[in-house]
Enzyme design. Structure first.
Site, PDB file in Angstrom:
ATOM      1  N   LYS A 121       0.727  -1.150  -0.056  1.00 15.07           N
ATOM      2  CA  LYS A 121       0.049   0.124  -0.136  1.00 15.07           C
ATOM      3  C   LYS A 121       0.880   1.257  -0.057  1.00 15.07           C
ATOM      4  CE  LYS A 121      -4.308  -1.742   1.259  1.00 15.07           C
ATOM      5  NZ  LYS A 121      -5.572  -2.048   2.355  1.00 15.07           N
ATOM      6  N   LYS A 204      -4.479  -9.511  -5.938  1.00 18.89           N
ATOM      7  CA  LYS A 204      -5.965  -9.871  -5.062  1.00 18.89           C
ATOM      8  C   LYS A 204      -7.008  -8.712  -5.555  1.00 18.89           C
ATOM      9  CE  LYS A 204      -5.860  -7.415  -0.876  1.00 18.89           C
ATOM     10  NZ  LYS A 204      -6.653  -7.277   0.409  1.00 18.89           N
ATOM     11  N   LYS A 207     -11.024  -3.645  -2.779  1.00 16.67           N
ATOM     12  CA  LYS A 207     -11.870  -2.851  -2.664  1.00 16.67           C
ATOM     13  C   LYS A 207     -11.837  -1.225  -3.425  1.00 16.67           C
ATOM     14  CE  LYS A 207     -13.361  -3.362   2.084  1.00 16.67           C
ATOM     15  NZ  LYS A 207     -11.952  -3.464   2.558  1.00 16.67           N
TER      16      LYS A 207
END
Ligand code: AQP
Length: 345
Positions: A121, A204, A207
């Protein structure tokens, strides 16, 4: 396992949560929610909407607030029974933040910098722009889990490393200050533990990925679900088998989604699709997803329109959660040597 005031003769406990950081997708459902619904019958269950985690990345305030209610309604629509399970919002129980600070002071920075999710991230942002909160995320998650003397944490594969860190932190605290925390086990589903992006089958499903054909959201209408699955990335081959080959990750992902929704064995699924083409597979997957989500969607629309119902469930949940979390925090504070505030029991 350490004995705590609430512990005598209780069922084993599970704790888990999902961030209201966007709309929930079938990865969240298959990796987390679907197994929560099953385990709530055998465990005393705590299911949290982790809004404090969500703000580790920038969130629009209105979307965060609406998303928190949406996630709560989806928990219930998926089959979480608020009479059986405690459903609450993380920021409604301040003990989570307080314990996180204490555990943060016991966390070597090296442990946190090693976390794969942090690295992924942070890499998507400018290095200096990523928040200290993003690095601190697994410490907060450890606090969430440890406050409830949790025995098992049902999560998708991507959260395994964070549960391992939680175990390390609990052991470290217990070693320094004496037994307080239960050491939790990770609980990963057999099928659906890692659903990949439909357009990026080697990464993966997430959202916060912006592309339109990346994820099937739980509230997507049937036509949209079909369209997304029909456009999913596959390969130039033709064989429909479960496969670890990264070049065939798209087909493997579709088969995994099929398996997780139907609970059929891999062998039965491979037999079903033997000799068929990818178009046939995609249509079949789309139908099991549409039908699998139909009852959840119907229930969601009923619940979200019931005036005040979700907020009532969340208020009761927070009250119940605090009765477990606060005594744990108090014990931790005593062990550390914090002076008790006058007038407080
Ligand atoms: N792709 C996935 N396959 C299986 N399980 C998944 N989970 C998430 N993605 C998949 C599981 O869902 C639970 C909630 O995850 P989260 O919202 O707390 O955070 P996350 O893992 O970072 O999920 P997302 O969807 O990728 O959200 P963003 O994009 O906001 O970071 C966890 O149990 C997780 O394992």
């Amino acid at each position: 396992m350490p004995i705590t005031p609430n512990d005598q003769k209780r069922l084993p406990r599970v704790f888990s949560g999902i961030q209201p950081s966007g709309h929930l997708h079938i990865g969240n459902y298959l990796g987390a929610l679907k197994q929560w619904v099953k385990v709530q019958h055998d465990y005393e269950s705590f299911f949290c909407i982790v809004d404090l985690h969500a703000i580790t990345l920038p969130q629009d305030p209105q979307a965060l607030c609406a998303g928190t209610r949406e996630v709560a309604a989806l928990y219930l629509a998926a089959g979480i029974d608020p009479q059986k399970s405690t459903v609450f919002v993380q920021s409604h129980v301040p003990a989570h933040s307080e314990l996180a600070w204490i555990l943060g002071c016991l966390s070597p920075l090296g442990w946190l910098y090693r976390m794969t999710q942090y690295k992924d991230k942070a890499a998507k942002q400018q290095a200096e722009a990523s928040s200290a909160g993003l690095l601190f995320y697994p410490v907060l998650m450890a606090a969430d889990i440890l406050l409830y003397h949790t025995n098992a944490v049902p999560v998708g594969e991507d959260q395994r490393q964070h549960v391992e860190l939680t175990r390390d932190l609990a052991q470290r605290f217990n070693h320094i200050y004496g037994e307080v925390f239960t050491i939790p086990e990770v609980m990963i589903p057999l099928a659906g533990a890692r659903i990949m992006g439909l357009d990026t089958p080697n990464a993966k499903m997430s959202k916060s990925e912006n592309s339109e054909y990346h994820a099937v959201f739980l509230l997507d209408p049937p036509d949209k679900i079909r369209k997304k699955i029909m456009r999913s990335v596959t390969d130039s081959g033709s064989e429909i088998t479960f496969n670890d080959d990264p070049a065939r990750a798209g087909v493997n992902n579709l088969l995994t989604i099929y398996q997780a929704f139907t609970d059929e064995s891999k062998e039965a699924i491979e037999n079903r699709f033997a000799g068929k083409g990818y178009g046939h597979l995609k249509k079949a997957v789309a139908e099991v997803v549409v039908e699998g989500l139909r009852p959840l969607q119907e229930r969601y629309h009923q619940l979200i329109n019931e005036n005040g119902y979700i907020d009532d469930v969340l208020a009761q949940g927070a009250e119940r959660a605090a009765t477990i979390a606060n005594p744990t925090l108090k014990l931790v504070q005593e062990r550390i040597g914090f002076l008790k505030a006058r007038g407080k029991t």
